[in-house]
Design a protein around this motif. Structure first.
Motif, PDB file in Angstrom:
ATOM      1  N   ILE A 205       0.827  -1.204   0.000  1.00  0.00           N
ATOM      2  CA  ILE A 205       0.000   0.000   0.000  1.00  0.00           C
ATOM      3  C   ILE A 205       0.862   1.254   0.000  1.00  0.00           C
ATOM      4  CG2 ILE A 205      -1.699   1.322   1.330  1.00  0.00           C
ATOM      5  CD1 ILE A 205      -2.874  -1.327   2.267  1.00  0.00           C
ATOM      6  N   ASP A 206       1.971   1.197   0.709  1.00  0.00           N
ATOM      7  CA  ASP A 206       2.838   2.371   0.764  1.00  0.00           C
ATOM      8  C   ASP A 206       3.531   2.656  -0.568  1.00  0.00           C
ATOM      9  OD1 ASP A 206       4.337   0.020   0.984  1.00  0.00           O
ATOM     10  OD2 ASP A 206       5.918   0.988   2.137  1.00  0.00           O
ATOM     11  N   GLU A 207       3.523   1.693  -1.487  1.00  0.00           N
ATOM     12  CA  GLU A 207       4.138   1.878  -2.798  1.00  0.00           C
ATOM     13  C   GLU A 207       3.181   2.467  -3.837  1.00  0.00           C
ATOM     14  OE1 GLU A 207       7.168  -1.511  -3.766  1.00  0.00           O
ATOM     15  OE2 GLU A 207       5.393  -2.426  -2.877  1.00  0.00           O
ATOM     16  N   ILE A 208       1.895   2.519  -3.520  1.00  0.00           N
ATOM     17  CA  ILE A 208       0.911   2.959  -4.510  1.00  0.00           C
ATOM     18  C   ILE A 208       1.215   4.355  -5.051  1.00  0.00           C
ATOM     19  CG2 ILE A 208      -1.517   3.550  -4.881  1.00  0.00           C
ATOM     20  CD1 ILE A 208      -2.269   1.253  -3.021  1.00  0.00           C
ATOM     21  N   PRO A 209       1.515   5.354  -4.211  1.00  0.00           N
ATOM     22  CA  PRO A 209       1.777   6.684  -4.777  1.00  0.00           C
ATOM     23  C   PRO A 209       2.918   6.687  -5.797  1.00  0.00           C
ATOM     24  CG  PRO A 209       1.382   6.855  -2.414  1.00  0.00           C
ATOM     25  CD  PRO A 209       1.482   5.383  -2.735  1.00  0.00           C
ATOM     26  N   ARG A 210       3.950   5.879  -5.555  1.00  0.00           N
ATOM     27  CA  ARG A 210       5.060   5.826  -6.509  1.00  0.00           C
ATOM     28  C   ARG A 210       4.624   5.189  -7.827  1.00  0.00           C
ATOM     29  NH1 ARG A 210       8.580   2.367  -4.212  1.00  0.00           N
ATOM     30  NH2 ARG A 210       8.518   0.803  -5.864  1.00  0.00           N
ATOM     31  N   LYS A 211       3.792   4.158  -7.749  1.00  0.00           N
ATOM     32  CA  LYS A 211       3.299   3.528  -8.968  1.00  0.00           C
ATOM     33  C   LYS A 211       2.426   4.505  -9.759  1.00  0.00           C
ATOM     34  CE  LYS A 211       5.152  -0.377  -7.640  1.00  0.00           C
ATOM     35  NZ  LYS A 211       6.392  -0.893  -8.267  1.00  0.00           N
ATOM     36  N   LEU A 212       1.588   5.256  -9.069  1.00  0.00           N
ATOM     37  CA  LEU A 212       0.739   6.227  -9.754  1.00  0.00           C
ATOM     38  C   LEU A 212       1.582   7.327 -10.399  1.00  0.00           C
ATOM     39  CD1 LEU A 212      -2.172   6.585  -7.161  1.00  0.00           C
ATOM     40  CD2 LEU A 212      -2.148   5.226  -9.260  1.00  0.00           C
ATOM     41  N   ALA A 213       2.633   7.740  -9.715  1.00  0.00           N
ATOM     42  CA  ALA A 213       3.514   8.765 -10.278  1.00  0.00           C
ATOM     43  C   ALA A 213       4.217   8.244 -11.525  1.00  0.00           C
ATOM     44  CB  ALA A 213       4.534   9.210  -9.236  1.00  0.00           C
ATOM     45  N   ALA A 214       4.627   6.968 -11.505  1.00  0.00           N
ATOM     46  CA  ALA A 214       5.280   6.386 -12.682  1.00  0.00           C
ATOM     47  C   ALA A 214       4.324   6.331 -13.857  1.00  0.00           C
ATOM     48  CB  ALA A 214       5.805   4.990 -12.347  1.00  0.00           C
TER      49      ALA A 214
END
Length: 317
Positions: A205-214
């Protein structure tokens, strides 16, 4: 597109043999269809995955199953989560998904990914290849399949696939959405930005913002409107009317399928209030929706309905 999807990930249920298996699967799909889910999804595998059971456990071929479920549901879209590209010639896949769309009255969705389960490939004779090979094959396949689904007659002389003036008749009933599954920031999300209507991601869950940014960055570079792509997040849950019932059903599942024990900590488990609170936090990360499976107790009558009734208000507002 999917905002709230119910995935059926396993077909090994207590006291359920082959003759009764489809009825248990059908009931889950019907409960999803009538409780607020917008999509029913099944895995495209031939062996059960190591985190959900042993290779000897039951696994139904997904497109045969989806076509059967189309006859028992009325509203939900029907999709693989996700099709393993390595298992089918892309022109055959286009015809298969189109047939699903026709028999379901326009409810087919194409979920697709590069493929990853090496044991399954080696055992059943599907070419696995390298990581790079599989992603090259996926990109060529997307060009063929999407072209055929959109009424084009694609021609491709690729490294992996060749088609010439490929006809798809009858055409789909409507526009079949395309979902690409996976969270690789360099390859998978770039393909989602270029080809897909939906990106389904699996990560912390903590990785979601990075995936969305990518994904945002790929869309900007390709000139794609990011707003055209729905992002869903894959999850596992165990819901029951009370926390005690949920824990009991989870204990029983782990006892029957020991491989589930490793997934226990990652499941969202409890009563409706507890489960709803956990999904509110997920949706607050910026994803547009979720796909959910119930590997421990989806076969228990009423559990899928309870999950849909719990989560649908979070999605629809």
């Amino acid at each position: 597109m999917t905002r709230l999807g119910y995935q059926i990930p396993n077909f090994t249920y207590p006291d359920t043999d082959g003759a009764a298996l489809f009825d248990t699967v059908r009931r889950q799909a019907v409960e999803a269809d009538t409780s607020g889910f917008d999509t029913v999804l099944v895995m495209d595998h031939f062996y059960q995955l190591p985190m959900l059971g042993s290779p000897q456990n039951a696994m139904l071929e997904c497109y045969t199953l989806l076509s059967a479920l189309a006859q028992h549901t009325r509203r939900v879209r029907l999709s693989a989560l996700v099709t393993g590209n390595t298992y089918r010639n892309p022109a055959l896949l286009a015809k298969t998904v189109t047939a699903l769309d026709v028999v379901s009255g326009g409810r087919a969705q194409l979920g697709i990914g590069a493929g990853w389960y090496e044991l399954e490939h080696d055992s059943l004779g599907f070419e696995f290849g390298t990581f790079t090979d599989r992603f090259e094959r996926l990109e060529e396949a997307l060009q063929i399949v999407i072209g055929m689904l959109r009424g084009e007659r694609p021609t491709l002389e690729g490294r992996w696939y060749r088609v010439r003036d490929a006809v798809n008749s009858p055409p789909p009933v409507g526009r079949i959405p395309v979902m690409i599954g996976g969270a690789g920031e360099r390859k998978t999300l770039r393909m989602a930005a270029q080809y897909a209507d939906e990106s389904n991601i699996i990560c912390g869950i903590d990785e979601i913002p990075r995936k969305l940014a990518a994904l945002d960055e790929h869309c900007a570079r390709l000139g794609r409107d990011r707003g055209e792509i729905t992002v869903t997040y894959q999850t596992s849950a165990c819901i029951a009317p009370t926390r005690e019932e949920a824990e009991h059903e989870l204990d029983a599942a782990v006892s029957g399928i020991p491989e589930l024990a490793a997934r226990r900590g990652g499941m969202i488990a409890g009563d409706p209030a507890t489960v709803a609170a956990a999904y509110e936090k997920i949706l607050a990360t910026g994803v547009d929706g979720v796909t959910v499976n119930l590997p421990a107790n989806g076969h228990v009558e009423g559990r899928v309905r309870l999950l849909g009734e719990t989560l649908a208000p979070l999605i629809t507002g």
